[in-house]
Design a protein around this motif. Structure first.
Motif, short mmCIF file in Angstrom:
data_model
loop_
_atom_site.label_atom_id
_atom_site.label_comp_id
_atom_site.label_asym_id
_atom_site.label_seq_id
_atom_site.Cartn_x
_atom_site.Cartn_y
_atom_site.Cartn_z
N GLY A 169 -86.53 108.46 15.69
CA GLY A 169 -87.17 109.66 15.18
C GLY A 169 -87.66 109.60 13.75
O GLY A 169 -88.22 110.57 13.25
N TYR A 214 -96.13 113.16 18.29
CA TYR A 214 -95.30 113.48 17.12
C TYR A 214 -96.14 113.45 15.85
O TYR A 214 -96.88 112.50 15.62
CB TYR A 214 -94.14 112.50 17.01
N ASN A 217 -91.28 113.37 11.50
CA ASN A 217 -90.00 112.88 12.02
C ASN A 217 -89.43 113.90 13.01
O ASN A 217 -89.68 115.10 12.90
CB ASN A 217 -89.02 112.64 10.87
N THR A 219 -86.27 114.64 16.44
CA THR A 219 -85.03 114.28 17.13
C THR A 219 -85.37 113.81 18.53
O THR A 219 -85.93 114.58 19.33
CB THR A 219 -84.08 115.48 17.21
N PRO A 220 -85.08 112.56 18.88
CA PRO A 220 -85.44 112.04 20.21
C PRO A 220 -84.75 112.81 21.34
O PRO A 220 -83.61 113.27 21.19
CB PRO A 220 -84.95 110.58 20.16
#
Length: 298
Positions: A169, A214, A217, A219-220
């Motif tokens: 991320g 995306y 940055n 959060t996967p």
């Protein structure tokens, strides 16, 4: 009212219609059936000892295991898998064994083809397990190696002619990339003509064409992709040869066939999904009157 054959279930992914591959790698331990739940439903064929493994998983209860010795998955050839010159997002959870060095034939393929012109391969480097991409001329390599025998989320994403690589991320690499990536037979975990076999596990592989998912940055995702198609209520759905609903990301050139055939749709010129004008749904397809067209894969 709008046609509703093969409308994605409302599970929260606004770009599902642009998804080329979506492999949750779920199944029975040792199994060789890999289900692609993307709209095109392209088939996946296992070769060598490529298999489902419940020994390791990052998402769900299993992952794809490759032993590094002739294992790979073949993706059914389709015009829709050619990523072209536009935006794309290739992402997966990856758990590699220790790197072994020895040159490019020991690189570890995640997705790609080197039997095409130009090449297009998304891989981990043979010396350090750094995420990289090779387009036949230039190798673009992340600054950071991913961990051995541990899960890492890796994203290769092109947005407006710039390749970005995210690791867990976090943006790790950014540089220009304008190469048009070809229509070809693509592979996961290895390229049989040139080795580059993966040694380790891959989970939750997703490829989105025409969309850079995306812009910062992130959060996967740690849950299995659940987007599926609803059954049709159209009594003549079996007779529909092509269904273009103009659904997708605004100004993306990517169009999708929502018929049961789920044909790959290619394009020439600059047609686009357009959110400004529509009769049904949220978008329509725009043509500028000058050599813009969509075509159906044979």
């Amino acid at each position: 009212s709008r046609y509703i054959k093969s409308i994605p279930a409302k599970t929260g992914d606004p770009y599902y219609a642009s998804t080329v591959l979506q492999l949750g790698m779920e199944g029975t331990n040792g199994g060789t059936v890999f289900t692609n739940s993307a709209p095109n439903a392209l088939t996946i064929t296992a070769s060598g000892n490529a298999q489902i493994s419940t020994a390791q998983s990052r998402v769900g209860t299993s992952s794809a295991y490759f032993d590094g010795n002739g294992d790979y998955l073949t993706v059914q050839s389709d015009v829709g898998t050619g990523l072209g010159s536009g935006d794309f997002t290739v992402e997966a959870w990856i758990r590699p064994a220790a790197p072994i060095g020895g040159g490019s034939t020991n690189d570890r393929t995640i997705f790609g083809s080197v039997a095409s012109t130009p090449n297009s391969i998304f891989f981990l480097t043979n010396d350090l397990n750094k995420p990289a991409h090779w387009d036949g001329t230039t190798q673009r390599t992340a600054n950071t190696a991913i961990a051995t025998d541990a899960w890492s989320h890796v994203v290769w994403m092109r947005t407006n002619g710039v390749l970005r690589i995210y690791i867990n991320g976090i943006l790790d690499y950014s540089n220009a990339m304008t190469t048009s990536l070809p229509v070809a037979t693509f592979y996961i975990g290895g390229t049989p003509a040139n080795s580059r076999f993966m040694n380790g596990y891959i989970d939750n592989l997703r490829i989105t064409k025409g969309v850079a998912r995306y812009d910062a940055n992130f959060t996967p995702q740690t849950t299995v992709y659940t987007e599926v198609f609803r059954p049709s209520t159209d009594p003549y759905a079996q007779n529909v040869a092509l269904l273009l609903r103009g659904k997708g990301k605004h100004l993306s050139p990517m169009a999708r066939d929502f018929s049961i055939h789920r044909h790959g749709i290619g394009f020439n010129g600059t047609p686009a999904v357009d959110a400004r004008f529509k009769k049904f749904n949220d978008h329509s397809l725009f043509f500028n009157g000058s050599s813009s067209e969509y075509y159906v894969s044979s």
